[in-house]
Design a protein around this motif. Structure first.
Motif, PDB file in Angstrom:
ATOM      1  N   ALA A  27      26.173  72.549  -9.286  1.00 16.98           N
ATOM      2  CA  ALA A  27      27.066  72.143  -8.295  1.00 16.98           C
ATOM      3  C   ALA A  27      27.802  70.920  -8.564  1.00 16.98           C
ATOM      4  CB  ALA A  27      26.244  71.736  -7.115  1.00 16.98           C
ATOM      5  N   ALA A  28      27.208  70.141  -9.605  1.00 18.27           N
ATOM      6  CA  ALA A  28      28.105  69.251 -10.027  1.00 18.27           C
ATOM      7  C   ALA A  28      29.206  69.608 -11.240  1.00 18.27           C
ATOM      8  CB  ALA A  28      27.101  68.153 -11.130  1.00 18.27           C
ATOM      9  N   THR A  29      29.031  70.856 -11.631  1.00 23.19           N
ATOM     10  CA  THR A  29      30.231  71.455 -12.660  1.00 23.19           C
ATOM     11  C   THR A  29      31.269  71.905 -11.705  1.00 23.19           C
ATOM     12  OG1 THR A  29      28.953  73.369 -12.687  1.00 23.19           O
ATOM     13  CG2 THR A  29      28.668  72.023 -14.185  1.00 23.19           C
ATOM     14  N   GLY A  30      30.959  71.937 -10.156  1.00 22.75           N
ATOM     15  CA  GLY A  30      32.096  72.559  -9.538  1.00 22.75           C
ATOM     16  C   GLY A  30      31.650  73.934  -8.502  1.00 22.75           C
ATOM     17  N   THR A  31      30.484  74.459  -8.822  1.00 21.40           N
ATOM     18  CA  THR A  31      30.270  75.730  -8.421  1.00 21.40           C
ATOM     19  C   THR A  31      28.954  75.376  -7.532  1.00 21.40           C
ATOM     20  OG1 THR A  31      30.784  76.780 -10.438  1.00 21.40           O
ATOM     21  CG2 THR A  31      29.220  78.130  -8.920  1.00 21.40           C
ATOM     22  N   PRO A  32      29.171  75.885  -6.229  1.00 21.80           N
ATOM     23  CA  PRO A  32      28.059  75.928  -5.158  1.00 21.80           C
ATOM     24  C   PRO A  32      26.620  76.768  -5.749  1.00 21.80           C
ATOM     25  CG  PRO A  32      30.090  76.096  -4.126  1.00 21.80           C
ATOM     26  CD  PRO A  32      30.225  76.335  -5.635  1.00 21.80           C
ATOM     27  N   ALA A  33      25.748  76.325  -5.477  1.00 19.36           N
ATOM     28  CA  ALA A  33      24.422  77.179  -5.814  1.00 19.36           C
ATOM     29  C   ALA A  33      23.381  77.208  -4.495  1.00 19.36           C
ATOM     30  CB  ALA A  33      23.900  76.410  -6.784  1.00 19.36           C
ATOM     31  N   VAL A  34      22.788  78.575  -4.637  1.00 17.16           N
ATOM     32  CA  VAL A  34      21.837  78.803  -3.342  1.00 17.16           C
ATOM     33  C   VAL A  34      20.504  79.303  -4.048  1.00 17.16           C
ATOM     34  CG1 VAL A  34      21.649  80.308  -1.474  1.00 17.16           C
ATOM     35  CG2 VAL A  34      23.782  79.104  -1.735  1.00 17.16           C
ATOM     36  N   PHE A  89      14.439  76.858   1.317  1.00 18.84           N
ATOM     37  CA  PHE A  89      15.959  76.993   1.198  1.00 18.84           C
ATOM     38  C   PHE A  89      16.577  76.058   0.692  1.00 18.84           C
ATOM     39  CE2 PHE A  89      15.270  76.149   5.643  1.00 18.84           C
ATOM     40  CZ  PHE A  89      16.369  75.271   5.971  1.00 18.84           C
ATOM     41  N   ALA A  90      17.848  76.018  -0.067  1.00 17.57           N
ATOM     42  CA  ALA A  90      18.631  74.899  -0.758  1.00 17.57           C
ATOM     43  C   ALA A  90      19.899  75.384  -0.871  1.00 17.57           C
ATOM     44  CB  ALA A  90      17.897  74.519  -1.808  1.00 17.57           C
ATOM     45  N   ARG A  91      21.006  74.633  -0.585  1.00 17.76           N
ATOM     46  CA  ARG A  91      22.122  74.917  -0.959  1.00 17.76           C
ATOM     47  C   ARG A  91      22.971  73.568  -1.711  1.00 17.76           C
ATOM     48  NH1 ARG A  91      25.762  77.196   3.433  1.00 17.76           N
ATOM     49  NH2 ARG A  91      25.582  75.299   4.675  1.00 17.76           N
ATOM     50  N   ALA A  92      23.205  73.754  -2.938  1.00 18.49           N
ATOM     51  CA  ALA A  92      24.006  72.367  -3.140  1.00 18.49           C
ATOM     52  C   ALA A  92      25.524  72.795  -3.421  1.00 18.49           C
ATOM     53  CB  ALA A  92      23.502  72.567  -4.847  1.00 18.49           C
ATOM     54  N   GLU A  93      26.072  71.762  -3.230  1.00 23.39           N
ATOM     55  CA  GLU A  93      27.626  71.650  -3.286  1.00 23.39           C
ATOM     56  C   GLU A  93      28.158  70.670  -3.933  1.00 23.39           C
ATOM     57  OE1 GLU A  93      28.584  74.068   0.741  1.00 23.39           O
ATOM     58  OE2 GLU A  93      27.858  71.950   1.084  1.00 23.39           O
ATOM     59  N   PRO A  94      29.390  70.743  -4.564  1.00 23.21           N
ATOM     60  CA  PRO A  94      30.104  69.545  -5.305  1.00 23.21           C
ATOM     61  C   PRO A  94      30.546  68.572  -4.081  1.00 23.21           C
ATOM     62  CG  PRO A  94      31.384  71.569  -5.527  1.00 23.21           C
ATOM     63  CD  PRO A  94      30.092  72.141  -5.144  1.00 23.21           C
ATOM     64  N   VAL A  95      30.591  67.407  -4.504  1.00 27.50           N
ATOM     65  CA  VAL A  95      31.248  66.466  -3.596  1.00 27.50           C
ATOM     66  C   VAL A  95      32.234  65.582  -4.244  1.00 27.50           C
ATOM     67  CG1 VAL A  95      29.113  66.356  -1.898  1.00 27.50           C
ATOM     68  CG2 VAL A  95      29.210  64.646  -4.151  1.00 27.50           C
ATOM     69  N   ALA A  96      33.239  65.181  -3.664  1.00 26.83           N
ATOM     70  CA  ALA A  96      34.351  64.288  -4.110  1.00 26.83           C
ATOM     71  C   ALA A  96      34.048  62.898  -4.075  1.00 26.83           C
ATOM     72  CB  ALA A  96      35.421  64.608  -3.583  1.00 26.83           C
ATOM     73  N   ASP A  97      33.111  62.641  -2.813  1.00 25.63           N
ATOM     74  CA  ASP A  97      32.761  61.494  -2.376  1.00 25.63           C
ATOM     75  C   ASP A  97      31.281  61.410  -1.796  1.00 25.63           C
ATOM     76  OD1 ASP A  97      32.419  58.478  -1.537  1.00 25.63           O
ATOM     77  OD2 ASP A  97      34.330  58.500  -0.808  1.00 25.63           O
ATOM     78  N   PHE A  98      30.666  60.688  -2.755  1.00 20.44           N
ATOM     79  CA  PHE A  98      28.903  60.857  -2.301  1.00 20.44           C
ATOM     80  C   PHE A  98      28.593  60.180  -0.854  1.00 20.44           C
ATOM     81  CE2 PHE A  98      29.027  57.025  -4.561  1.00 20.44           C
ATOM     82  CZ  PHE A  98      28.215  56.200  -4.018  1.00 20.44           C
ATOM     83  N   ARG A  99      29.805  59.319  -0.561  1.00 20.97           N
ATOM     84  CA  ARG A  99      29.399  58.520   0.613  1.00 20.97           C
ATOM     85  C   ARG A  99      29.914  59.212   1.696  1.00 20.97           C
ATOM     86  NH1 ARG A  99      32.827  53.702  -1.874  1.00 20.97           N
ATOM     87  NH2 ARG A  99      34.277  55.362  -2.284  1.00 20.97           N
ATOM     88  N   GLN A 100      30.476  60.372   1.803  1.00 21.25           N
ATOM     89  CA  GLN A 100      30.956  61.154   2.977  1.00 21.25           C
ATOM     90  C   GLN A 100      30.517  62.567   2.994  1.00 21.25           C
ATOM     91  OE1 GLN A 100      35.168  61.051   2.907  1.00 21.25           O
ATOM     92  NE2 GLN A 100      35.343  58.660   2.711  1.00 21.25           N
ATOM     93  N   GLY A 101      30.363  62.899   4.136  1.00 19.78           N
ATOM     94  CA  GLY A 101      30.003  64.519   4.699  1.00 19.78           C
ATOM     95  C   GLY A 101      28.656  64.645   4.694  1.00 19.78           C
ATOM     96  N   THR A 102      27.739  63.872   4.800  1.00 24.63           N
ATOM     97  CA  THR A 102      26.337  63.933   5.129  1.00 24.63           C
ATOM     98  C   THR A 102      26.156  64.885   6.597  1.00 24.63           C
ATOM     99  OG1 THR A 102      25.544  62.245   3.670  1.00 24.63           O
ATOM    100  CG2 THR A 102      24.111  62.895   5.552  1.00 24.63           C
ATOM    101  N   ASP A 103      26.761  64.372   7.591  1.00 27.91           N
ATOM    102  CA  ASP A 103      26.348  65.117   8.769  1.00 27.91           C
ATOM    103  C   ASP A 103      27.088  66.357   8.857  1.00 27.91           C
ATOM    104  OD1 ASP A 103      25.305  62.487   9.749  1.00 27.91           O
ATOM    105  OD2 ASP A 103      27.139  61.773  10.909  1.00 27.91           O
ATOM    106  N   GLU A 104      28.510  66.438   8.308  1.00 31.42           N
ATOM    107  CA  GLU A 104      28.884  67.918   8.158  1.00 31.42           C
ATOM    108  C   GLU A 104      28.208  68.604   7.546  1.00 31.42           C
ATOM    109  OE1 GLU A 104      31.228  71.046   6.480  1.00 31.42           O
ATOM    110  OE2 GLU A 104      30.449  69.353   5.571  1.00 31.42           O
ATOM    111  N   ARG A 105      27.590  68.271   6.433  1.00 30.48           N
ATOM    112  CA  ARG A 105      26.589  69.424   5.662  1.00 30.48           C
ATOM    113  C   ARG A 105      25.362  69.519   6.469  1.00 30.48           C
ATOM    114  NH1 ARG A 105      28.552  66.174   1.394  1.00 30.48           N
ATOM    115  NH2 ARG A 105      26.775  64.836   1.742  1.00 30.48           N
TER     116      ARG A 105
END
Length: 239
Positions: A27-34, A89-105
């Protein structure tokens, strides 16, 4: 956007944990993973457990039940996997700002798991009974069997899934557990473990999909499909 899928289970607990780490790296390279899989038999303790006075005794109890103890970096309290009928189960996704998006994920993951359960014919609700395993805000439960609701001490729902999240500088891993069957053994080992930790736990709060007569590989497939969504699959990695 495409998604990379990781399937299978590594030969050891440590190798299996390393495989899950690759989700974040991908995910850190830009590709989500499941990944949706059956972890090895174990009791996975949270970091909060490790600081308690009864931690060593809890680990010893887990071993006595035949559940090797490990410490995980995600989640709160102890969870048990029997190696056969418990899914992670796990889903990894790239993030632009690690301080945002927790609730939405959390919201997206919860909605995906709910859709999977609906496809499986499971009537699930958000939330959890009191004193459940790995208590947390993001949990999914099923109604308790009607023949057990006569006692005021019996919860009116049982937890079948719990969610957690780990965020790094470039990626976020939203993950969880689904208990498909074998609730009696899981309740026994967790009752001993939580007792040693002196953390409140009600063994009757554990639920399973077992009464729904759902085959575990079907559950795994449906969960994976919902976590992928309408994205294309770029690669399937065997562990």
């Amino acid at each position: 956007m495409s998604v990379r899928i990781l399937r299978g289970r590594s030969e050891t607990v440590d190798a299996d944990r390393a495989a899950s780490q690759r989700l974040l790296e991908t995910a850190a390279t830009g590709t989500p993973a499941v990944r949706v899989w059956r972890p090895h038999r174990q009791v996975a303790f949270g970091r909060r457990d490790a600081g308690l006075e009864g931690y060593d005794d809890a680990r010893a109890i887990a071993r006595e039940f035949g559940f090797p103890p490990v410490e995980r970096s995600v989640g709160g309290r102890a969870v048990a996997y029997d190696g056969e009928t418990t899914l992670a189960f796990a889903r990894a996704e790239p993030v632009a700002d690690f301080r945002q998006g927790t609730d939405e994920r959390y919201e997206r993951l919860t909605a995906d798991i709910e859709r999977a359960f609906e496809r499986l014919g499971v009537s699930a609700v958000r939330g959890e009974p009191a004193d459940s395993f790995c208590p947390g805000t993001h949990s999914i439960s099923v109604p308790a069997p009607s023949d057990r609701t006569g006692s005021s001490e019996t919860p009116d729902c049982r937890k079948i899934a719990g969610l957690a999240q780990r965020v790094t500088q470039d990626a976020a891993l939203a993950s969880g557990i689904v208990v498909v069957a074998n609730r009696d053994e899981l309740a026994s080992v967790l009752e001993g473990v939580y007792g040693a930790l002196e953390v409140p736990f009600d063994p009757d709060s554990i639920g399973t999909l077992e009464t729904e007569h759902v085959e575990i590989e079907r559950v795994r497939t449906v969960l994976e499909e919902e976590l992928i969504g309408d994205r294309s699959v770029s690669a399937v990695d065997a562990v």
